[in-house]
Design a protein around this motif. Structure first.
Motif, PDB file in Angstrom:
ATOM      1  N   GLN A  28      34.954 -24.469   2.305  1.00  0.00           N
ATOM      2  CA  GLN A  28      35.867 -24.560   1.291  1.00  0.00           C
ATOM      3  C   GLN A  28      36.556 -25.757   0.892  1.00  0.00           C
ATOM      4  O   GLN A  28      36.603 -26.596  -0.133  1.00  0.00           O
ATOM      5  N   ALA A  29      37.276 -26.368   2.324  1.00  0.00           N
ATOM      6  CA  ALA A  29      37.865 -27.517   2.189  1.00  0.00           C
ATOM      7  C   ALA A  29      36.851 -28.665   1.875  1.00  0.00           C
ATOM      8  O   ALA A  29      37.284 -29.749   1.052  1.00  0.00           O
ATOM      9  N   SER A  30      35.893 -28.590   2.350  1.00  0.00           N
ATOM     10  CA  SER A  30      34.736 -29.759   2.143  1.00  0.00           C
ATOM     11  C   SER A  30      34.568 -29.854   0.595  1.00  0.00           C
ATOM     12  O   SER A  30      34.379 -30.982   0.085  1.00  0.00           O
ATOM     13  N   ILE A  31      34.427 -28.875  -0.055  1.00  0.00           N
ATOM     14  CA  ILE A  31      33.937 -28.828  -1.431  1.00  0.00           C
ATOM     15  C   ILE A  31      35.679 -29.337  -2.232  1.00  0.00           C
ATOM     16  O   ILE A  31      35.240 -30.187  -3.154  1.00  0.00           O
ATOM     17  N   ARG A  32      36.529 -28.880  -1.701  1.00  0.00           N
ATOM     18  CA  ARG A  32      37.714 -29.449  -2.433  1.00  0.00           C
ATOM     19  C   ARG A  32      38.005 -30.982  -2.397  1.00  0.00           C
ATOM     20  O   ARG A  32      38.349 -31.469  -3.464  1.00  0.00           O
ATOM     21  N   VAL A  33      37.132 -31.752  -1.376  1.00  0.00           N
ATOM     22  CA  VAL A  33      37.408 -33.012  -1.255  1.00  0.00           C
ATOM     23  C   VAL A  33      36.050 -33.676  -1.475  1.00  0.00           C
ATOM     24  O   VAL A  33      35.911 -34.827  -1.137  1.00  0.00           O
ATOM     25  N   ALA A  34      35.348 -32.853  -2.599  1.00  0.00           N
ATOM     26  CA  ALA A  34      34.019 -33.509  -3.180  1.00  0.00           C
ATOM     27  C   ALA A  34      32.904 -33.698  -1.992  1.00  0.00           C
ATOM     28  O   ALA A  34      32.210 -34.837  -2.142  1.00  0.00           O
ATOM     29  N   ARG A  35      33.059 -32.904  -0.893  1.00  0.00           N
ATOM     30  CA  ARG A  35      31.916 -33.006  -0.035  1.00  0.00           C
ATOM     31  C   ARG A  35      30.970 -31.939   0.191  1.00  0.00           C
ATOM     32  O   ARG A  35      31.511 -30.736  -0.540  1.00  0.00           O
ATOM     33  N   ASP A  36      29.579 -32.095   0.222  1.00  0.00           N
ATOM     34  CA  ASP A  36      28.820 -30.847   0.419  1.00  0.00           C
ATOM     35  C   ASP A  36      29.393 -29.534   1.397  1.00  0.00           C
ATOM     36  O   ASP A  36      29.763 -30.284   2.506  1.00  0.00           O
ATOM     37  N   PRO A  37      29.309 -28.606   1.135  1.00  0.00           N
ATOM     38  CA  PRO A  37      29.963 -27.519   1.994  1.00  0.00           C
ATOM     39  C   PRO A  37      29.384 -27.445   3.326  1.00  0.00           C
ATOM     40  O   PRO A  37      29.975 -26.831   4.361  1.00  0.00           O
ATOM     41  N   THR A  38      28.157 -28.095   3.453  1.00  0.00           N
ATOM     42  CA  THR A  38      27.287 -27.893   4.792  1.00  0.00           C
ATOM     43  C   THR A  38      27.278 -29.256   5.563  1.00  0.00           C
ATOM     44  O   THR A  38      26.881 -29.468   6.849  1.00  0.00           O
ATOM     45  N   PHE A  39      28.047 -30.353   5.189  1.00  0.00           N
ATOM     46  CA  PHE A  39      28.076 -31.617   5.576  1.00  0.00           C
ATOM     47  C   PHE A  39      28.453 -31.515   7.207  1.00  0.00           C
ATOM     48  O   PHE A  39      28.037 -32.504   7.957  1.00  0.00           O
ATOM     49  N   LEU A  40      29.411 -30.877   7.584  1.00  0.00           N
ATOM     50  CA  LEU A  40      30.178 -30.792   8.734  1.00  0.00           C
ATOM     51  C   LEU A  40      29.198 -29.960   9.940  1.00  0.00           C
ATOM     52  O   LEU A  40      29.229 -30.449  11.245  1.00  0.00           O
ATOM     53  N   TYR A  41      28.035 -29.128   9.285  1.00  0.00           N
ATOM     54  CA  TYR A  41      27.229 -28.850  10.163  1.00  0.00           C
ATOM     55  C   TYR A  41      26.042 -29.297  10.363  1.00  0.00           C
ATOM     56  O   TYR A  41      24.969 -28.912  11.053  1.00  0.00           O
ATOM     57  N   ARG A  42      25.800 -30.732   9.877  1.00  0.00           N
ATOM     58  CA  ARG A  42      24.756 -31.605  10.103  1.00  0.00           C
ATOM     59  C   ARG A  42      24.884 -32.514  11.280  1.00  0.00           C
ATOM     60  O   ARG A  42      25.930 -32.563  11.706  1.00  0.00           O
ATOM     61  N   PRO A  43      23.799 -33.007  12.049  1.00  0.00           N
ATOM     62  CA  PRO A  43      23.961 -33.955  13.063  1.00  0.00           C
ATOM     63  C   PRO A  43      24.423 -35.017  12.570  1.00  0.00           C
ATOM     64  O   PRO A  43      24.697 -35.572  11.666  1.00  0.00           O
ATOM     65  N   ALA A  44      25.535 -35.814  13.676  1.00  0.00           N
ATOM     66  CA  ALA A  44      26.400 -36.987  13.115  1.00  0.00           C
ATOM     67  C   ALA A  44      25.764 -37.678  12.104  1.00  0.00           C
ATOM     68  O   ALA A  44      26.329 -38.402  11.176  1.00  0.00           O
ATOM     69  N   LYS A  45      24.688 -38.214  12.729  1.00  0.00           N
ATOM     70  CA  LYS A  45      23.923 -39.276  11.884  1.00  0.00           C
ATOM     71  C   LYS A  45      23.786 -39.011  10.419  1.00  0.00           C
ATOM     72  O   LYS A  45      23.290 -39.828   9.503  1.00  0.00           O
ATOM     73  N   ALA A  46      23.470 -37.579  10.430  1.00  0.00           N
ATOM     74  CA  ALA A  46      23.252 -37.252   8.952  1.00  0.00           C
ATOM     75  C   ALA A  46      24.408 -36.721   8.079  1.00  0.00           C
ATOM     76  O   ALA A  46      24.052 -36.325   7.062  1.00  0.00           O
ATOM     77  N   ARG A  47      25.458 -36.900   8.421  1.00  0.00           N
ATOM     78  CA  ARG A  47      26.555 -36.592   7.642  1.00  0.00           C
ATOM     79  C   ARG A  47      27.046 -37.521   6.569  1.00  0.00           C
ATOM     80  O   ARG A  47      27.926 -37.454   5.491  1.00  0.00           O
ATOM     81  N   HIS A  48      26.502 -38.827   6.679  1.00  0.00           N
ATOM     82  CA  HIS A  48      26.916 -39.930   5.515  1.00  0.00           C
ATOM     83  C   HIS A  48      25.708 -40.165   4.631  1.00  0.00           C
ATOM     84  O   HIS A  48      24.622 -39.972   4.872  1.00  0.00           O
TER      85      HIS A  48
END
Length: 287
Positions: A267-287
């Protein structure tokens, strides 16, 4: 356990765009999204807190652990989620409320030593043990952290620690080791540590078929307590076997890849305009 209990619900989606105390690419956001390591780290932190006589009296005499361990843990978890993922304004307001509550907590240990919950010495130990527990649990059972990543996580934790009043909380690995060496001689064994662990084993934190997993995670928490403190507390035989350690690590790694879309991290990811799944991706795939 990732959801706030009744009376502490908060919409992490709003205010839209408001940042948290740490940015979404921080180590804090990465570590606290994992329910397995957060549980393990939280229990380990409480073990270390209960080893300090004044903190032990403050926690055990003025909290609801014995009456309602599940609610107490959910309230503590909600505070952690707000501190890490909440909008900065709301997080600071919550911390101010906690500090005001702590102003009323004072007493005397069984040995006659007076204590106050807002004593900076005690706050430093509580914040340091929490930082150690969460970081060590993530590194041990999810993803091995580099020295640089550990240093960054500790430094980030010091920001919220100062708001709580822990102005001397460690800001580096060296400062944590120095505080541990300084506080070590004051630590002692107590039956309360074993009472707490028994509560953690028995409390209905998960559905009954998963109680064996719950007990395994409590053993994992004991496993990451520094070895000399485990010996002093009489917990040297209560850790994990190599097979159990691999099982807990598997659970931690799986939970690090499974988004809980209704939980604060997404939910916080969405609040700051990030995909809600971005934290759960491998580090190289988050950007």
């Amino acid at each position: 356990m990732m959801q706030p209990p009744r009376g502490m619900h908060f919409d992490f989606l709003h205010p839209e765009g408001e940042p948290a105390l740490q940015p979404p690419d921080s180590m804090s956001w990465r570590i606290f999204k994992n329910p397995v390591s957060v549980f393990i780290g939280g229990v380990a932190a409480v073990i270390l807190e209960l080893a300090e006589p004044s903190v032990r009296s403050g926690v055990w005499d003025h909290s609801s652990f014995r009456r309602d361990a599940v609610m107490r843990l959910r309230r503590t978890g909600a505070c952690a989620m707000m501190t890490v993922y909440g909008p900065a304004g709301a997080a600071q307001a919550m911390i101010e409320r906690v500090v005001r509550i702590h102003e009323q907590i004072r007493g005397t240990t069984p040995s006659g030593l007076p204590y106050e919950a807002n004593d900076p010495r005690l706050l430093d130990w509580v914040q340091a043990t929490a930082s150690y527990g969460f970081i060590e649990a993530y590194s041990r059972f999810v993803h091995r952290l580099t020295a640089q990543e550990r240093a960054q996580a500790i430094s980030e934790g010091a920001v919220a620690a100062r708001l709580y009043g822990a102005v001397g909380a460690p800001r580096s690995q060296a400062e944590w080791e120095a505080l541990l060496a300084k506080t070590g001689p004051t630590l002692e064994s107590s039956p309360i540590v074993f009472e707490f662990l028994d509560i953690m084993h028995q409390a209905p934190l998960v559905p009954r078929p998963l109680r064996a997993v719950q007990r395994l995670m409590v053993r994992a928490a004991i496993d990451i307590v520094p070895h000399n403190i485990r010996l002093m507390l009489g917990l040297e035989q209560a850790g994990l076997s190599p097979v159990q350690r691999r099982l807990v690590k598997l659970a931690g790694q799986i939970s690090d890849r499974v988004p809980i879309r209704t939980a604060p991290p997404a939910q916080a990811s969405i609040r700051v305009a990030r995909d809600p799944t971005f934290l759960y991706r491998p580090a190289k795939a988050r950007h």
